[in-house]
Write a protein that holds these residues in place. Sequence first.
Motif, PDB file in Angstrom:
ATOM      1  N   ARG A  57       0.827  -1.200   0.000  1.00 47.02           N
ATOM      2  CA  ARG A  57       0.000   0.000   0.000  1.00 47.02           C
ATOM      3  C   ARG A  57       0.866   1.256   0.000  1.00 47.02           C
ATOM      4  O   ARG A  57       0.541   2.252  -0.669  1.00 47.02           O
ATOM      5  CB  ARG A  57      -0.925  -0.005   1.219  1.00 47.02           C
ATOM      6  CG  ARG A  57      -2.034  -1.033   1.133  1.00 47.02           C
ATOM      7  CD  ARG A  57      -2.800  -1.162   2.447  1.00 47.02           C
ATOM      8  NE  ARG A  57      -3.894  -2.094   2.306  1.00 47.02           N
ATOM      9  CZ  ARG A  57      -5.108  -1.781   1.854  1.00 47.02           C
ATOM     10  NH1 ARG A  57      -5.369  -0.519   1.537  1.00 47.02           N
ATOM     11  NH2 ARG A  57      -6.044  -2.687   1.736  1.00 47.02           N
ATOM     12  N   GLU A  58       1.952   1.213   0.728  1.00 42.74           N
ATOM     13  CA  GLU A  58       2.860   2.351   0.747  1.00 42.74           C
ATOM     14  C   GLU A  58       3.496   2.533  -0.629  1.00 42.74           C
ATOM     15  O   GLU A  58       3.665   3.664  -1.111  1.00 42.74           O
ATOM     16  CB  GLU A  58       3.942   2.139   1.805  1.00 42.74           C
ATOM     17  CG  GLU A  58       4.987   3.253   1.891  1.00 42.74           C
ATOM     18  CD  GLU A  58       4.406   4.608   2.240  1.00 42.74           C
ATOM     19  OE1 GLU A  58       5.083   5.623   1.958  1.00 42.74           O
ATOM     20  OE2 GLU A  58       3.281   4.669   2.784  1.00 42.74           O
ATOM     21  N   TRP A  59       3.857   1.434  -1.274  1.00 49.76           N
ATOM     22  CA  TRP A  59       4.397   1.500  -2.632  1.00 49.76           C
ATOM     23  C   TRP A  59       3.401   2.181  -3.568  1.00 49.76           C
ATOM     24  O   TRP A  59       3.772   3.040  -4.374  1.00 49.76           O
ATOM     25  CB  TRP A  59       4.717   0.092  -3.135  1.00 49.76           C
ATOM     26  CG  TRP A  59       5.133   0.036  -4.568  1.00 49.76           C
ATOM     27  CD1 TRP A  59       6.386   0.143  -5.080  1.00 49.76           C
ATOM     28  CD2 TRP A  59       4.252  -0.118  -5.702  1.00 49.76           C
ATOM     29  NE1 TRP A  59       6.364   0.055  -6.450  1.00 49.76           N
ATOM     30  CE2 TRP A  59       5.066  -0.097  -6.865  1.00 49.76           C
ATOM     31  CE3 TRP A  59       2.873  -0.278  -5.844  1.00 49.76           C
ATOM     32  CZ2 TRP A  59       4.532  -0.222  -8.141  1.00 49.76           C
ATOM     33  CZ3 TRP A  59       2.331  -0.398  -7.126  1.00 49.76           C
ATOM     34  CH2 TRP A  59       3.170  -0.375  -8.255  1.00 49.76           C
ATOM     35  N   PHE A  60       2.124   1.816  -3.465  1.00 51.73           N
ATOM     36  CA  PHE A  60       1.095   2.413  -4.317  1.00 51.73           C
ATOM     37  C   PHE A  60       1.003   3.913  -4.069  1.00 51.73           C
ATOM     38  O   PHE A  60       0.925   4.712  -5.025  1.00 51.73           O
ATOM     39  CB  PHE A  60      -0.258   1.744  -4.039  1.00 51.73           C
ATOM     40  CG  PHE A  60      -1.380   2.227  -4.924  1.00 51.73           C
ATOM     41  CD1 PHE A  60      -1.711   1.540  -6.074  1.00 51.73           C
ATOM     42  CD2 PHE A  60      -2.111   3.360  -4.590  1.00 51.73           C
ATOM     43  CE1 PHE A  60      -2.750   1.979  -6.896  1.00 51.73           C
ATOM     44  CE2 PHE A  60      -3.139   3.811  -5.398  1.00 51.73           C
ATOM     45  CZ  PHE A  60      -3.459   3.118  -6.560  1.00 51.73           C
ATOM     46  N   ARG A  61       1.002   4.306  -2.809  1.00 52.92           N
ATOM     47  CA  ARG A  61       0.916   5.741  -2.480  1.00 52.92           C
ATOM     48  C   ARG A  61       2.103   6.488  -3.067  1.00 52.92           C
ATOM     49  O   ARG A  61       1.946   7.595  -3.613  1.00 52.92           O
ATOM     50  CB  ARG A  61       0.859   5.931  -0.963  1.00 52.92           C
ATOM     51  CG  ARG A  61       0.670   7.375  -0.520  1.00 52.92           C
ATOM     52  CD  ARG A  61       0.772   7.511   0.992  1.00 52.92           C
ATOM     53  NE  ARG A  61       2.112   7.175   1.453  1.00 52.92           N
ATOM     54  CZ  ARG A  61       3.159   7.991   1.371  1.00 52.92           C
ATOM     55  NH1 ARG A  61       3.033   9.199   0.841  1.00 52.92           N
ATOM     56  NH2 ARG A  61       4.332   7.606   1.822  1.00 52.92           N
ATOM     57  N   GLU A  62       3.295   5.899  -2.992  1.00 56.02           N
ATOM     58  CA  GLU A  62       4.489   6.544  -3.537  1.00 56.02           C
ATOM     59  C   GLU A  62       4.385   6.712  -5.055  1.00 56.02           C
ATOM     60  O   GLU A  62       4.827   7.736  -5.600  1.00 56.02           O
ATOM     61  CB  GLU A  62       5.730   5.725  -3.184  1.00 56.02           C
ATOM     62  CG  GLU A  62       6.084   5.757  -1.704  1.00 56.02           C
ATOM     63  CD  GLU A  62       7.193   4.788  -1.348  1.00 56.02           C
ATOM     64  OE1 GLU A  62       7.613   4.002  -2.240  1.00 56.02           O
ATOM     65  OE2 GLU A  62       7.639   4.794  -0.191  1.00 56.02           O
ATOM     66  N   GLN A  63       3.802   5.712  -5.738  1.00 56.77           N
ATOM     67  CA  GLN A  63       3.636   5.835  -7.189  1.00 56.77           C
ATOM     68  C   GLN A  63       2.678   6.967  -7.539  1.00 56.77           C
ATOM     69  O   GLN A  63       2.879   7.698  -8.521  1.00 56.77           O
ATOM     70  CB  GLN A  63       3.134   4.517  -7.789  1.00 56.77           C
ATOM     71  CG  GLN A  63       4.055   3.331  -7.570  1.00 56.77           C
ATOM     72  CD  GLN A  63       5.492   3.631  -7.958  1.00 56.77           C
ATOM     73  OE1 GLN A  63       5.764   4.188  -9.028  1.00 56.77           O
ATOM     74  NE2 GLN A  63       6.417   3.274  -7.081  1.00 56.77           N
ATOM     75  N   ALA A  64       1.619   7.100  -6.756  1.00 50.93           N
ATOM     76  CA  ALA A  64       0.672   8.194  -6.986  1.00 50.93           C
ATOM     77  C   ALA A  64       1.354   9.549  -6.797  1.00 50.93           C
ATOM     78  O   ALA A  64       1.207  10.460  -7.627  1.00 50.93           O
ATOM     79  CB  ALA A  64      -0.520   8.064  -6.045  1.00 50.93           C
ATOM     80  N   GLU A  65       2.108   9.676  -5.727  1.00 48.10           N
ATOM     81  CA  GLU A  65       2.766  10.943  -5.436  1.00 48.10           C
ATOM     82  C   GLU A  65       3.833  11.261  -6.473  1.00 48.10           C
ATOM     83  O   GLU A  65       4.026  12.427  -6.846  1.00 48.10           O
ATOM     84  CB  GLU A  65       3.371  10.912  -4.030  1.00 48.10           C
ATOM     85  CG  GLU A  65       2.326  10.861  -2.919  1.00 48.10           C
ATOM     86  CD  GLU A  65       2.942  10.762  -1.536  1.00 48.10           C
ATOM     87  OE1 GLU A  65       4.184  10.550  -1.450  1.00 48.10           O
ATOM     88  OE2 GLU A  65       2.193  10.893  -0.554  1.00 48.10           O
ATOM     89  N   ALA A  66       4.534  10.244  -6.972  1.00 49.41           N
ATOM     90  CA  ALA A  66       5.580  10.463  -7.971  1.00 49.41           C
ATOM     91  C   ALA A  66       5.003  11.013  -9.270  1.00 49.41           C
ATOM     92  O   ALA A  66       5.736  11.616 -10.064  1.00 49.41           O
ATOM     93  CB  ALA A  66       6.328   9.161  -8.242  1.00 49.41           C
ATOM     94  N   ARG A  67       3.708  10.819  -9.484  1.00 47.17           N
ATOM     95  CA  ARG A  67       3.063  11.288 -10.707  1.00 47.17           C
ATOM     96  C   ARG A  67       2.180  12.497 -10.473  1.00 47.17           C
ATOM     97  O   ARG A  67       1.440  12.916 -11.369  1.00 47.17           O
ATOM     98  CB  ARG A  67       2.247  10.139 -11.320  1.00 47.17           C
ATOM     99  CG  ARG A  67       3.135   9.045 -11.880  1.00 47.17           C
ATOM    100  CD  ARG A  67       2.412   7.755 -12.137  1.00 47.17           C
ATOM    101  NE  ARG A  67       3.319   6.784 -12.779  1.00 47.17           N
ATOM    102  CZ  ARG A  67       4.236   6.078 -12.134  1.00 47.17           C
ATOM    103  NH1 ARG A  67       4.343   6.178 -10.814  1.00 47.17           N
ATOM    104  NH2 ARG A  67       5.048   5.261 -12.787  1.00 47.17           N
ATOM    105  N   GLY A  68       2.218  13.049  -9.266  1.00 47.44           N
ATOM    106  CA  GLY A  68       1.403  14.214  -8.964  1.00 47.44           C
ATOM    107  C   GLY A  68      -0.081  13.923  -8.927  1.00 47.44           C
ATOM    108  O   GLY A  68      -0.904  14.818  -9.152  1.00 47.44           O
ATOM    109  N   LEU A  69      -0.463  12.679  -8.648  1.00 49.72           N
ATOM    110  CA  LEU A  69      -1.863  12.294  -8.603  1.00 49.72           C
ATOM    111  C   LEU A  69      -2.416  12.500  -7.200  1.00 49.72           C
ATOM    112  O   LEU A  69      -1.681  12.447  -6.206  1.00 49.72           O
ATOM    113  CB  LEU A  69      -2.026  10.830  -9.008  1.00 49.72           C
ATOM    114  CG  LEU A  69      -1.425  10.423 -10.366  1.00 49.72           C
ATOM    115  CD1 LEU A  69      -1.594   8.924 -10.594  1.00 49.72           C
ATOM    116  CD2 LEU A  69      -2.056  11.218 -11.494  1.00 49.72           C
TER     117      LEU A  69
END
Length: 431
Positions: A57-69
Amino acid sequence: MTSPAGGHGRASGATAPGGSPPPSFQDMWRDLAPIGRHAGSGGYRRYAWTGADTECREWFREQAEARGLDYETDRNGNQWAWLGDPLAGDAVVTGSHLDSVPDGGAFDGPLGVVSSFAALDELRRRGAEFTRPLAVTNFGDEEGARFGLACVGSRLAAGQLTAEKARLLRDGDGVPLARAMEAAGHDPGAIGPDHERLARVGAFVELHVEQGRALDLSGDPVGVASAIWPHGRWRFDFRGEANHAGTTRLADRRDPMLTYAETVLAARREAALAGGLATFGKVAVEPNGVNAIPSLVRGWLDARAADQATLDAVVDGVERAAREHAERAGTDLDVVRESFTPVVEFQHALRDEIRRVLGKHGPDGSGRTVPVLGTGAGHDAGILSASVPTAMLFVRNPTGISHSPAEHAAEDDCVAGVIALADVLEGLACS
């Protein structure tokens, strides 16, 4: 694996923090790969509301943040990463799940999530202009490996599982779902139907590794789902009499293990006769001693078929045989249906539009017709289909092996899957 997108453009003014490109497909796959992997089996043990699940879940959140989502977790623990206003409605959503079966493979679920982020990156590289909100999602507890019920996150959201029943689900150690959620930092009092959220979704497209060999046999890297077979799980409780293995005469035994063994063989026979599938893949024994005749053998039947009549024939045949064997052995039998999903016909209009888009582009550059195939595996897309127009893409699995560390998809096919998903999303969400 290499990144399917050669670069990472931005669309509709969206930028990642600092203006740096988001992680590539290869980077995402590498970072996700170690989470929950068992050193002994090489498979994954990413069970709901455990430490491995928290890391995913933390990995998913990091991917969202890395894309400005815009990132959020809904009332049922499902994760969402939004491009555009989630309240605007008619959103296009893509994604899958990150949890696993015991010692499962790397691709079942995660390929869909990683490919969704990569497809968004590809669309930004193309300079696509989004006319509808787009979201990537990770649905929680899809496999049901810990609490015995598949697709808990999507079932709760769609109202197919009540909050009361969900909170009472227990894992093998007797831990209730509610306590597990609370320990992981999620409020179990908030779970329940999320009809308002689903009403804002105009389409859900799930990419998944194929769990069979249809695409390998046809020579296609990507296919479109037609339907999900009806399927369910039944618990068979065989009760006998515990006794000493070294002193009890064979004639005096009421051994439920014998009844269970006969039923396993009957399941294979009935499935073959009817043309369906039946599997006893999980068993629990009490008192579970080497030198003790069991008092209880509990086995779980997984049954699937292309149509309801065939599924009914398989399950009825297995139960009938089990009761006949139990009567002869002097044992008792209780059968409980723990879950059931009827046949899911994906919306034809959405499916046909996806075939048109993919046929126009050609997922492998060939421009040939994209195959349509059914599947015996359950998915969140199947659960959501009663509430939202849904569709699925399958990526070729050369061995057909799934729910195993041997599960695989070739790099080129993964790339083709990302490009196909990007084409579909562009056709649905962009001008």
